[in-house]
Design a protein around this motif. Structure first.
Motif, PDB file in Angstrom:
ATOM      1  N   GLY A 259      36.276  49.017  51.830  1.00 52.03           N
ATOM      2  CA  GLY A 259      36.900  47.738  52.170  1.00 52.03           C
ATOM      3  C   GLY A 259      36.035  46.559  51.768  1.00 52.03           C
ATOM      4  O   GLY A 259      36.532  45.569  51.201  1.00 52.03           O
ATOM      5  N   VAL A 260      34.732  46.673  52.036  1.00 52.91           N
ATOM      6  CA  VAL A 260      33.809  45.608  51.642  1.00 52.91           C
ATOM      7  C   VAL A 260      33.744  45.511  50.111  1.00 52.91           C
ATOM      8  O   VAL A 260      33.707  44.410  49.553  1.00 52.91           O
ATOM      9  CB  VAL A 260      32.401  45.881  52.225  1.00 52.91           C
ATOM     10  CG1 VAL A 260      31.389  44.863  51.699  1.00 52.91           C
ATOM     11  CG2 VAL A 260      32.444  45.840  53.745  1.00 52.91           C
ATOM     12  N   ALA A 261      33.756  46.658  49.437  1.00 52.24           N
ATOM     13  CA  ALA A 261      33.730  46.653  47.975  1.00 52.24           C
ATOM     14  C   ALA A 261      34.965  45.969  47.405  1.00 52.24           C
ATOM     15  O   ALA A 261      34.872  45.184  46.447  1.00 52.24           O
ATOM     16  CB  ALA A 261      33.628  48.084  47.454  1.00 52.24           C
ATOM     17  N   ALA A 262      36.130  46.273  47.961  1.00 47.46           N
ATOM     18  CA  ALA A 262      37.365  45.646  47.482  1.00 47.46           C
ATOM     19  C   ALA A 262      37.337  44.135  47.701  1.00 47.46           C
ATOM     20  O   ALA A 262      37.718  43.360  46.811  1.00 47.46           O
ATOM     21  CB  ALA A 262      38.570  46.257  48.198  1.00 47.46           C
ATOM     22  N   ALA A 263      36.887  43.714  48.885  1.00 48.04           N
ATOM     23  CA  ALA A 263      36.784  42.281  49.152  1.00 48.04           C
ATOM     24  C   ALA A 263      35.798  41.614  48.206  1.00 48.04           C
ATOM     25  O   ALA A 263      36.035  40.508  47.698  1.00 48.04           O
ATOM     26  CB  ALA A 263      36.367  42.053  50.609  1.00 48.04           C
ATOM     27  N   ALA A 264      34.678  42.302  47.929  1.00 47.38           N
ATOM     28  CA  ALA A 264      33.672  41.753  47.017  1.00 47.38           C
ATOM     29  C   ALA A 264      34.194  41.661  45.590  1.00 47.38           C
ATOM     30  O   ALA A 264      33.834  40.745  44.840  1.00 47.38           O
ATOM     31  CB  ALA A 264      32.403  42.609  47.056  1.00 47.38           C
ATOM     32  N   ALA A 265      35.065  42.611  45.190  1.00 46.43           N
ATOM     33  CA  ALA A 265      35.643  42.565  43.852  1.00 46.43           C
ATOM     34  C   ALA A 265      36.550  41.347  43.687  1.00 46.43           C
ATOM     35  O   ALA A 265      36.612  40.748  42.608  1.00 46.43           O
ATOM     36  CB  ALA A 265      36.426  43.850  43.577  1.00 46.43           C
ATOM     37  N   VAL A 266      37.249  40.992  44.737  1.00 46.27           N
ATOM     38  CA  VAL A 266      38.109  39.796  44.687  1.00 46.27           C
ATOM     39  C   VAL A 266      37.270  38.523  44.762  1.00 46.27           C
ATOM     40  O   VAL A 266      37.429  37.600  43.952  1.00 46.27           O
ATOM     41  CB  VAL A 266      39.130  39.831  45.843  1.00 46.27           C
ATOM     42  CG1 VAL A 266      39.946  38.533  45.874  1.00 46.27           C
ATOM     43  CG2 VAL A 266      40.053  41.037  45.701  1.00 46.27           C
ATOM     44  N   ALA A 267      36.354  38.483  45.733  1.00 47.68           N
ATOM     45  CA  ALA A 267      35.537  37.286  45.915  1.00 47.68           C
ATOM     46  C   ALA A 267      34.595  37.065  44.736  1.00 47.68           C
ATOM     47  O   ALA A 267      34.270  35.923  44.393  1.00 47.68           O
ATOM     48  CB  ALA A 267      34.727  37.404  47.210  1.00 47.68           C
ATOM     49  N   GLY A 268      34.165  38.153  44.099  1.00 45.90           N
ATOM     50  CA  GLY A 268      33.225  38.028  42.987  1.00 45.90           C
ATOM     51  C   GLY A 268      33.801  37.246  41.824  1.00 45.90           C
ATOM     52  O   GLY A 268      33.102  36.433  41.215  1.00 45.90           O
ATOM     53  N   HIS A 269      35.068  37.472  41.509  1.00 45.55           N
ATOM     54  CA  HIS A 269      35.669  36.718  40.402  1.00 45.55           C
ATOM     55  C   HIS A 269      35.817  35.255  40.761  1.00 45.55           C
ATOM     56  O   HIS A 269      35.619  34.369  39.909  1.00 45.55           O
ATOM     57  CB  HIS A 269      37.032  37.311  40.038  1.00 45.55           C
ATOM     58  CG  HIS A 269      37.661  36.643  38.867  1.00 45.55           C
ATOM     59  ND1 HIS A 269      38.877  36.006  38.934  1.00 45.55           N
ATOM     60  CD2 HIS A 269      37.222  36.471  37.585  1.00 45.55           C
ATOM     61  CE1 HIS A 269      39.172  35.489  37.748  1.00 45.55           C
ATOM     62  NE2 HIS A 269      38.191  35.752  36.920  1.00 45.55           N
ATOM     63  N   VAL A 270      36.159  34.967  42.007  1.00 48.31           N
ATOM     64  CA  VAL A 270      36.236  33.566  42.443  1.00 48.31           C
ATOM     65  C   VAL A 270      34.871  32.902  42.311  1.00 48.31           C
ATOM     66  O   VAL A 270      34.755  31.771  41.810  1.00 48.31           O
ATOM     67  CB  VAL A 270      36.743  33.489  43.898  1.00 48.31           C
ATOM     68  CG1 VAL A 270      36.714  32.040  44.395  1.00 48.31           C
ATOM     69  CG2 VAL A 270      38.144  34.071  44.013  1.00 48.31           C
ATOM     70  N   ALA A 271      33.828  33.615  42.749  1.00 47.73           N
ATOM     71  CA  ALA A 271      32.470  33.065  42.652  1.00 47.73           C
ATOM     72  C   ALA A 271      32.076  32.840  41.202  1.00 47.73           C
ATOM     73  O   ALA A 271      31.428  31.837  40.863  1.00 47.73           O
ATOM     74  CB  ALA A 271      31.477  34.003  43.331  1.00 47.73           C
ATOM     75  N   LEU A 272      32.464  33.758  40.322  1.00 46.55           N
ATOM     76  CA  LEU A 272      32.154  33.620  38.894  1.00 46.55           C
ATOM     77  C   LEU A 272      32.772  32.341  38.327  1.00 46.55           C
ATOM     78  O   LEU A 272      32.103  31.562  37.634  1.00 46.55           O
ATOM     79  CB  LEU A 272      32.671  34.851  38.155  1.00 46.55           C
ATOM     80  CG  LEU A 272      32.420  34.985  36.656  1.00 46.55           C
ATOM     81  CD1 LEU A 272      32.468  36.456  36.258  1.00 46.55           C
ATOM     82  CD2 LEU A 272      33.461  34.236  35.834  1.00 46.55           C
ATOM     83  N   VAL A 273      34.055  32.131  38.606  1.00 45.90           N
ATOM     84  CA  VAL A 273      34.751  30.934  38.082  1.00 45.90           C
ATOM     85  C   VAL A 273      34.117  29.665  38.621  1.00 45.90           C
ATOM     86  O   VAL A 273      33.859  28.702  37.880  1.00 45.90           O
ATOM     87  CB  VAL A 273      36.247  31.008  38.435  1.00 45.90           C
ATOM     88  CG1 VAL A 273      36.945  29.702  38.052  1.00 45.90           C
ATOM     89  CG2 VAL A 273      36.905  32.191  37.742  1.00 45.90           C
ATOM     90  N   ARG A 274      33.838  29.639  39.914  1.00 45.40           N
ATOM     91  CA  ARG A 274      33.245  28.439  40.526  1.00 45.40           C
ATOM     92  C   ARG A 274      31.841  28.184  39.991  1.00 45.40           C
ATOM     93  O   ARG A 274      31.461  27.033  39.743  1.00 45.40           O
ATOM     94  CB  ARG A 274      33.201  28.616  42.052  1.00 45.40           C
ATOM     95  CG  ARG A 274      34.563  28.770  42.705  1.00 45.40           C
ATOM     96  CD  ARG A 274      35.320  27.466  42.761  1.00 45.40           C
ATOM     97  NE  ARG A 274      36.620  27.615  43.370  1.00 45.40           N
ATOM     98  CZ  ARG A 274      36.863  27.566  44.678  1.00 45.40           C
ATOM     99  NH1 ARG A 274      35.848  27.407  45.530  1.00 45.40           N
ATOM    100  NH2 ARG A 274      38.092  27.689  45.138  1.00 45.40           N
ATOM    101  N   ALA A 275      31.060  29.249  39.818  1.00 45.19           N
ATOM    102  CA  ALA A 275      29.682  29.086  39.334  1.00 45.19           C
ATOM    103  C   ALA A 275      29.663  28.550  37.908  1.00 45.19           C
ATOM    104  O   ALA A 275      28.851  27.678  37.569  1.00 45.19           O
ATOM    105  CB  ALA A 275      28.937  30.422  39.426  1.00 45.19           C
TER     106      ALA A 275
END
Length: 345
Positions: free
Chosen positions: A121-137
């Motif tokens: 569950g944490v991995a799935a959430a991180a996979a979604v949040a990671g792309h958002v963080a990438l775009v924002r960064a």
């Protein structure tokens, strides 16, 4: 075949990751070889998660020892990676990103390693949040590039904005590996293992295909949610498949054929360093030309795989592995767990 104190299937997976790395870096054609672009870094990341899970469940180190061990290991990867990047710039060296991953992953593995459902569950959430963080960064870098110090830009790239690698993309993969560690023994049994590998590969292809229908896509190194999920599933299948192939080869009496790959997996840090040093030497001899050619791929493979095999046969260890072990805290394995003593090397 003599029993070793290593978990040989995991060494086979590391060896596969190293060979895939050489193909991804140096192969001059695409076609089926493009799979290496999708597999290499995710396989290293998943193996990190699997290794941590096995160490925690089968070696039972103290919290302080586990954190210290992985902090040291991560810092070695970061420092070595930065140095190797200066030696040869045509390859985006993954070691600093893996080092940062090891440091961040260790405290997460402690509470999660016995909770595979929560870990997924944490991995799935991180996979979604990671792309958002990438775009924002990346947007932040574009907007403030001229005002940020170099060290600040480097940190942002390592964590979220890197062109090829970044922590936010590798972390879900390592978490997937941590969850895999809890079922690895059952998943690598011949009766069920092949079905598990097939299911993982089908799910991986499905994730990539779904990603291709979205605006973000699922290209390798893109860091999109579909790419991260697909790569994690693909790498998990490769880990289980490595166990199965090694076991099959030994049953058929041809296991020794895989010894060079196993040696490369055991000496993966030396393998990565040999690759960079040899390519830098080739560049000095040939001049600043492209390194993706069959000659360079073949000669580098011989040097890296053959070199690791000779190091292990003659010395029992690679120079980089010797250094890391000499500076690592001493732990005493719990009775009955000697076979996985080095799963985290």
């Amino acid at each position: 075949m003599p029993t070793t104190r290593r978990l040989d299937g995991l060494d086979a997976a590391r060896g596969l990751a190293c060979v895939s790395m050489l193909v991804a870096h140096l192969c001059p054609v695409g076609g089926p070889f493009v799979v290496s672009e999708y597999l290499t870094a995710p396989l290293f990341a998943v193996i990190i998660g699997v290794s941590m899970g096995l160490v925690l469940t089968e070696r039972h180190p103290t919290t302080a020892t586990f954190l210290h061990d992985n902090l040291q290991r991560g810092l070695v990867l970061v420092v070595l990676g930065v140095l190797l990047q200066q030696v040869y710039s045509q390859i985006d060296v993954v070691l600093p990103y893996l080092g940062l991953l090891v440091v961040v992953m260790a405290p997460l593995a402690l509470p999660l390693h016995r909770r595979p459902a929560l870990t997924l569950g944490v991995a799935a959430a991180a996979a979604v949040a990671g792309h958002v963080a990438l775009v924002r960064a990346r947007l932040a870098l574009d907007q403030h590039y001229a005002t940020w110090p170099q060290w600040g830009e480097d940190i942002v790239r390592w964590v979220a904005a890197g062109d090829s690698y970044r922590l936010v993309s590798l972390l879900p993969m390592a978490l997937g590996g941590l969850a895999l560690a809890t079922v690895l023994r059952r998943a690598t049994r011949p009766r069920t293992g092949y079905a598990v590998v097939a299911a993982l590969l089908v799910a991986s292809v499905a994730a990539y295909l779904v990603g291709r229908t979205t605006p973000d896509g699922s290209a390798p190194y893109s860091g999109t949610t579909a790419e991260v999920v697909g790569a994690t599933l693909l790498a998990a299948g490769a880990v289980i498949g490595s166990f199965l192939v090694l076991a099959l080869a030994r049953r058929l009496g041809v296991g020794r054929v895989l010894d060079p790959v196993l040696s490369t997996g055991r000496l993966s840090l030396t393998a990565y360093t040999l690759q960079i040093l040899f390519l830098a030497a080739v560049a000095v001899v040939r001049g600043p030309v492209r390194d993706d050619s069959w000659f360079v791929l073949g000669s580098t493979t011989v040097v890296v795989v053959g070199g690791c095999w000779l190091f292990e046969r003659r010395l029992g260890v690679g120079p980089l592995e010797w250094f890391v072990r000499r500076t690592r805290p001493t732990t005493h394995p719990v009775a009955g767990t000697e076979r996985v003593r080095s799963t985290n090397d």
